[in-house]
Structures are given as C-alpha cells and as structure tokens.
Scaffold this motif. Structure first.
Motif, PDB file in Angstrom:
ATOM      1  N   GLY A   1       0.815  -1.206   0.000  1.00  0.00           N
ATOM      2  CA  GLY A   1       0.000   0.000   0.000  1.00  0.00           C
ATOM      3  C   GLY A   1       0.847   1.252   0.000  1.00  0.00           C
ATOM      4  N   SER A   2       0.233   2.382   0.350  1.00  0.00           N
ATOM      5  CA  SER A   2       0.961   3.654   0.336  1.00  0.00           C
ATOM      6  C   SER A   2       0.499   4.554   1.475  1.00  0.00           C
ATOM      7  CB  SER A   2       0.765   4.375  -1.003  1.00  0.00           C
ATOM      8  OG  SER A   2      -0.589   4.779  -1.166  1.00  0.00           O
ATOM      9  N   ILE A   3       1.451   5.378   1.945  1.00  0.00           N
ATOM     10  CA  ILE A   3       1.165   6.431   2.927  1.00  0.00           C
ATOM     11  C   ILE A   3       1.828   7.698   2.402  1.00  0.00           C
ATOM     12  CG2 ILE A   3       1.298   7.175   5.319  1.00  0.00           C
ATOM     13  CD1 ILE A   3       1.883   4.307   6.136  1.00  0.00           C
ATOM     14  N   VAL A   4       1.029   8.686   2.091  1.00  0.00           N
ATOM     15  CA  VAL A   4       1.536   9.935   1.514  1.00  0.00           C
ATOM     16  C   VAL A   4       1.090  11.094   2.396  1.00  0.00           C
ATOM     17  CG1 VAL A   4       1.519  11.462  -0.487  1.00  0.00           C
ATOM     18  CG2 VAL A   4       1.488   8.977  -0.815  1.00  0.00           C
ATOM     19  N   PHE A   5       2.041  11.979   2.751  1.00  0.00           N
ATOM     20  CA  PHE A   5       1.723  13.162   3.552  1.00  0.00           C
ATOM     21  C   PHE A   5       2.212  14.400   2.818  1.00  0.00           C
ATOM     22  CE2 PHE A   5       2.751  16.276   6.941  1.00  0.00           C
ATOM     23  CZ  PHE A   5       1.461  16.448   7.436  1.00  0.00           C
ATOM     24  N   ASN A   6       1.267  15.257   2.456  1.00  0.00           N
ATOM     25  CA  ASN A   6       1.595  16.488   1.726  1.00  0.00           C
ATOM     26  C   ASN A   6       2.502  16.211   0.526  1.00  0.00           C
ATOM     27  OD1 ASN A   6       0.009  17.986   3.448  1.00  0.00           O
ATOM     28  ND2 ASN A   6       1.712  18.759   4.665  1.00  0.00           N
ATOM     29  N   GLY A   7       2.187  15.137  -0.186  1.00  0.00           N
ATOM     30  CA  GLY A   7       2.927  14.785  -1.388  1.00  0.00           C
ATOM     31  C   GLY A   7       4.188  13.978  -1.159  1.00  0.00           C
ATOM     32  N   ASN A   8       4.529  13.701   0.096  1.00  0.00           N
ATOM     33  CA  ASN A   8       5.740  12.959   0.428  1.00  0.00           C
ATOM     34  C   ASN A   8       5.410  11.503   0.735  1.00  0.00           C
ATOM     35  OD1 ASN A   8       7.925  15.226   0.785  1.00  0.00           O
ATOM     36  ND2 ASN A   8       6.119  15.966   1.868  1.00  0.00           N
ATOM     37  N   ASP A   9       6.156  10.598   0.123  1.00  0.00           N
ATOM     38  CA  ASP A   9       5.974   9.164   0.337  1.00  0.00           C
ATOM     39  C   ASP A   9       6.630   8.771   1.661  1.00  0.00           C
ATOM     40  OD1 ASP A   9       5.824   6.417   0.263  1.00  0.00           O
ATOM     41  OD2 ASP A   9       7.093   6.169  -1.513  1.00  0.00           O
ATOM     42  N   LEU A  10       5.807   8.469   2.669  1.00  0.00           N
ATOM     43  CA  LEU A  10       6.366   8.131   3.973  1.00  0.00           C
ATOM     44  C   LEU A  10       7.035   6.765   3.981  1.00  0.00           C
ATOM     45  CD1 LEU A  10       3.808   9.448   6.620  1.00  0.00           C
ATOM     46  CD2 LEU A  10       5.660  10.637   5.443  1.00  0.00           C
ATOM     47  N   LEU A  11       6.596   5.872   3.118  1.00  0.00           N
ATOM     48  CA  LEU A  11       7.179   4.533   3.107  1.00  0.00           C
ATOM     49  C   LEU A  11       8.614   4.541   2.589  1.00  0.00           C
ATOM     50  CD1 LEU A  11       4.216   2.251   1.995  1.00  0.00           C
ATOM     51  CD2 LEU A  11       4.835   3.102   4.257  1.00  0.00           C
ATOM     52  N   ALA A  12       8.992   5.612   1.922  1.00  0.00           N
ATOM     53  CA  ALA A  12      10.364   5.731   1.419  1.00  0.00           C
ATOM     54  C   ALA A  12      11.293   6.369   2.443  1.00  0.00           C
ATOM     55  CB  ALA A  12      10.375   6.553   0.131  1.00  0.00           C
ATOM     56  N   ARG A  13      10.758   6.762   3.602  1.00  0.00           N
ATOM     57  CA  ARG A  13      11.549   7.458   4.616  1.00  0.00           C
ATOM     58  C   ARG A  13      11.797   6.574   5.830  1.00  0.00           C
ATOM     59  NH1 ARG A  13      11.633  13.283   5.298  1.00  0.00           N
ATOM     60  NH2 ARG A  13      11.220  14.224   3.276  1.00  0.00           N
ATOM     61  N   PRO A  14      13.005   6.622   6.375  1.00  0.00           N
ATOM     62  CA  PRO A  14      13.232   5.952   7.666  1.00  0.00           C
ATOM     63  C   PRO A  14      12.492   6.696   8.769  1.00  0.00           C
ATOM     64  CG  PRO A  14      15.172   7.214   7.017  1.00  0.00           C
ATOM     65  CD  PRO A  14      14.227   7.278   5.854  1.00  0.00           C
ATOM     66  N   ALA A  15      12.234   6.014   9.872  1.00  0.00           N
ATOM     67  CA  ALA A  15      11.415   6.582  10.947  1.00  0.00           C
ATOM     68  C   ALA A  15      11.981   7.902  11.470  1.00  0.00           C
ATOM     69  CB  ALA A  15      11.289   5.572  12.081  1.00  0.00           C
ATOM     70  N   HIS A  16      13.302   8.026  11.571  1.00  0.00           N
ATOM     71  CA  HIS A  16      13.870   9.231  12.171  1.00  0.00           C
ATOM     72  C   HIS A  16      13.743  10.459  11.275  1.00  0.00           C
ATOM     73  CE1 HIS A  16      17.332   7.869   9.741  1.00  0.00           C
ATOM     74  NE2 HIS A  16      17.733   9.120   9.772  1.00  0.00           N
ATOM     75  N   LYS A  17      13.338  10.248  10.019  1.00  0.00           N
ATOM     76  CA  LYS A  17      13.156  11.392   9.117  1.00  0.00           C
ATOM     77  C   LYS A  17      11.692  11.792   8.940  1.00  0.00           C
ATOM     78  CE  LYS A  17      17.445  11.130   6.488  1.00  0.00           C
ATOM     79  NZ  LYS A  17      18.063  11.160   5.140  1.00  0.00           N
ATOM     80  N   VAL A  18      10.780  11.008   9.492  1.00  0.00           N
ATOM     81  CA  VAL A  18       9.361  11.362   9.392  1.00  0.00           C
ATOM     82  C   VAL A  18       9.052  12.667  10.130  1.00  0.00           C
ATOM     83  CG1 VAL A  18       7.012  10.620   9.994  1.00  0.00           C
ATOM     84  CG2 VAL A  18       8.611   8.996   8.944  1.00  0.00           C
ATOM     85  N   PRO A  19       9.608  12.917  11.334  1.00  0.00           N
ATOM     86  CA  PRO A  19       9.322  14.196  12.003  1.00  0.00           C
ATOM     87  C   PRO A  19       9.757  15.425  11.214  1.00  0.00           C
ATOM     88  CG  PRO A  19      10.222  12.616  13.564  1.00  0.00           C
ATOM     89  CD  PRO A  19      10.397  12.016  12.201  1.00  0.00           C
ATOM     90  N   GLN A  20      10.693  15.263  10.278  1.00  0.00           N
ATOM     91  CA  GLN A  20      11.112  16.400   9.458  1.00  0.00           C
ATOM     92  C   GLN A  20       9.953  16.960   8.633  1.00  0.00           C
ATOM     93  OE1 GLN A  20      14.392  14.886   7.141  1.00  0.00           O
ATOM     94  NE2 GLN A  20      15.832  14.966   8.860  1.00  0.00           N
ATOM     95  N   LEU A  21       8.937  16.129   8.414  1.00  0.00           N
ATOM     96  CA  LEU A  21       7.744  16.581   7.693  1.00  0.00           C
ATOM     97  C   LEU A  21       6.726  17.205   8.635  1.00  0.00           C
ATOM     98  CD1 LEU A  21       7.290  13.529   5.287  1.00  0.00           C
ATOM     99  CD2 LEU A  21       8.373  15.728   4.783  1.00  0.00           C
ATOM    100  N   LEU A  22       7.122  17.381   9.897  1.00  0.00           N
ATOM    101  CA  LEU A  22       6.283  17.980  10.948  1.00  0.00           C
ATOM    102  C   LEU A  22       5.100  17.075  11.296  1.00  0.00           C
ATOM    103  CD1 LEU A  22       6.412  21.753   9.955  1.00  0.00           C
ATOM    104  CD2 LEU A  22       7.989  20.419  11.378  1.00  0.00           C
ATOM    105  N   ILE A  23       5.410  15.794  11.436  1.00  0.00           N
ATOM    106  CA  ILE A  23       4.469  14.798  11.959  1.00  0.00           C
ATOM    107  C   ILE A  23       4.944  14.411  13.354  1.00  0.00           C
ATOM    108  CG2 ILE A  23       3.516  12.482  11.687  1.00  0.00           C
ATOM    109  CD1 ILE A  23       3.940  12.755   8.682  1.00  0.00           C
ATOM    110  N   ALA A  24       4.101  14.618  14.357  1.00  0.00           N
ATOM    111  CA  ALA A  24       4.439  14.285  15.737  1.00  0.00           C
ATOM    112  C   ALA A  24       3.569  13.132  16.212  1.00  0.00           C
ATOM    113  CB  ALA A  24       4.239  15.499  16.643  1.00  0.00           C
ATOM    114  N   HIS A  25       4.161  12.220  16.970  1.00  0.00           N
ATOM    115  CA  HIS A  25       3.485  11.006  17.430  1.00  0.00           C
ATOM    116  C   HIS A  25       3.532  10.960  18.952  1.00  0.00           C
ATOM    117  CE1 HIS A  25       3.268   6.289  17.002  1.00  0.00           C
ATOM    118  NE2 HIS A  25       2.318   6.778  17.766  1.00  0.00           N
TER     119      HIS A  25
END
Length: 235
Positions: A57-81
């Motif tokens: 499947g796919s996970i896209v945030f503001n045009g960015n493919d999250l599945l192509a990113r390692p976990a430590h780079k997801v917050p760079q897109l301003l996603i907080a968990h």
C-alpha cells in the motif's frame, strides 16, 4: 493536502495486522480511529511514523511518500506522534522532556515561543518545569507527552489512547486542550478505545475491527448509528 493512506498492509514479522486499510486526514482535519483493543489502531500509527514497516500500500503526507523514509526522518515533515503509554523520560525534568521534542527546531527564539505556548496550554507544566517527570501524576505525564509533541510545531499530531488511565475529569480537560490545538490549525489523528470522547471532539471517524476499516463517516453520523451505540457507546 494532508495524509492519504491507501490499501495499507502492515504488521510484525509474518503476522499481518492491517489488511488494506484506506483513510484520509485532510489538512486541518480532526479524525478519530476507534475500535476495541487489538483492532490494529496502534499498528496504524506506528506504520505512519515508520517504526513499523509497511508490507504494502501507500502512505503519503503532503505529497511525500512516507514509506520511502526511515522513521527518524518522518518528524522532518512535521508529523508528531504521542505514543501509547506516554513514554516520557521519567528521570528528566518536565522542561528537558519538552525540549526533547524540539530537537529539529534550530531557532532558539522559536523554541522559546513554542515553549511559552505549551505552558499557556498546560499551566501545570510551567509550575512543575523543574520537577522530574516520573514524579508527576498520570494526567500530568500525558500533558508532558502532548506538550513534547507540540514543541515540533507539527502540521499533524497523532495520539495513541490519550485518555488511557485518566480520571473522567482529566479526560475532559485533555480533550478540551486538544480542541484548542486543533483550533490553531494543527491536523489531529486520534486513536481511541474511549469512543464516547473521540466522537464528541473529532469531526470524522473510522471504525477499525480486526485490522480492517468497517465503517466511516462524520462523528455525528457514527454517534447516531445503532450499531455503534450498542457496540461502543453502551447504549
């Protein structure tokens, strides 16, 4: 744009927990995912943040493919968990816990401004800024966890069972504070077993059962559903 999840398959090892999940969180939206314990809600958030790797499947945030990113780079897109169980640093002060959430923010003035905003939202954290976080009450520790996430100034904040273990009064207080956060323009994705609270504050909701989305709609529609009322609201 926001978050768009399509046919997401995810799990642990050979065990598939999410079976082709599709959902969306539009920019500025407030969406809840409700369901019983073990439905796959936590796995959903971990798959978005990258700590569980999706299998399809796919996970896209503001045009960015999250599945192509390692976990430590997801917050760079301003996603907080905000994870289940808070996972604060008990031997650090409240202040140091909050500042840990601002590790990507290089501007000192911006960090100071955001800290002031967090203290305005949670005045008790300002009162206890020098106190070790592990000595706080459960409700105060939840405030630390949410405040730490807000230090990133996220575009999307994801919360995993924020009402867990809290007294009813504190649950109401927490949700009112989250409503303030949403009112400032932050998108919210909430997963909850506390369906009553989730449907009261979220705009839209999805019902998850055994790793599948079984129902979705506005919170008002779901509150009026006889099936939801019987299964989750105790009515």
């Amino acid at each position: 744009m926001g978050l768009e999840i399509t046919d997401l398959q995810s799990g642990y090892g050979n065990i598939e927990v999410l079976h082709k999940i599709s959902l969306a969180v539009d920019d500025g939206d407030y969406v809840a995912v409700v369901g019983a314990n073990g439905a796959g809600k936590t796995t959903l958030l971990k798959s978005i943040s990258g700590t569980v790797r999706a299998k399809g499947g796919s996970i896209v945030f503001n045009g960015n493919d999250l599945l192509a990113r390692p976990a430590h780079k997801v917050p760079q897109l301003l996603i907080a968990h905000v994870p289940e169980g808070r996972q604060i640093f008990p031997e650090l002060s409240v202040y140091d816990n909050l500042m840990a959430g601002a590790w990507l923010v290089k501007d000192k003035d911006q960090r100071a401004q955001t800290l002031g905003e967090v203290y305005d939202l949670f005045p008790r954290l300002k009162e206890r800024s020098g106190q070790m976080a592990g000595t706080l009450s459960g409700g105060e520790q939840q405030m630390v966890a949410v405040g730490r996430a807000l230090m990133l100034r996220p575009k999307l904040i994801m919360l995993d069972e924020p009402s867990q273990g809290l007294a009813p009064k504190l649950v109401t207080e927490m949700y009112q504070q989250l409503a303030e956060v949403h009112g400032l323009g932050t998108s919210v994705l909430l997963v909850e077993q506390n369906t009553t609270a989730a449907l009261k504050y979220a705009k839209r909701a999805y019902v998850m059962e055994q790793g599948r989305i079984t129902m979705s709609g506005s919170s008002e529609e779901l509150r009026g559903s006889e099936e939801i009322r019987k299964a989750y609201l105790g009515i």
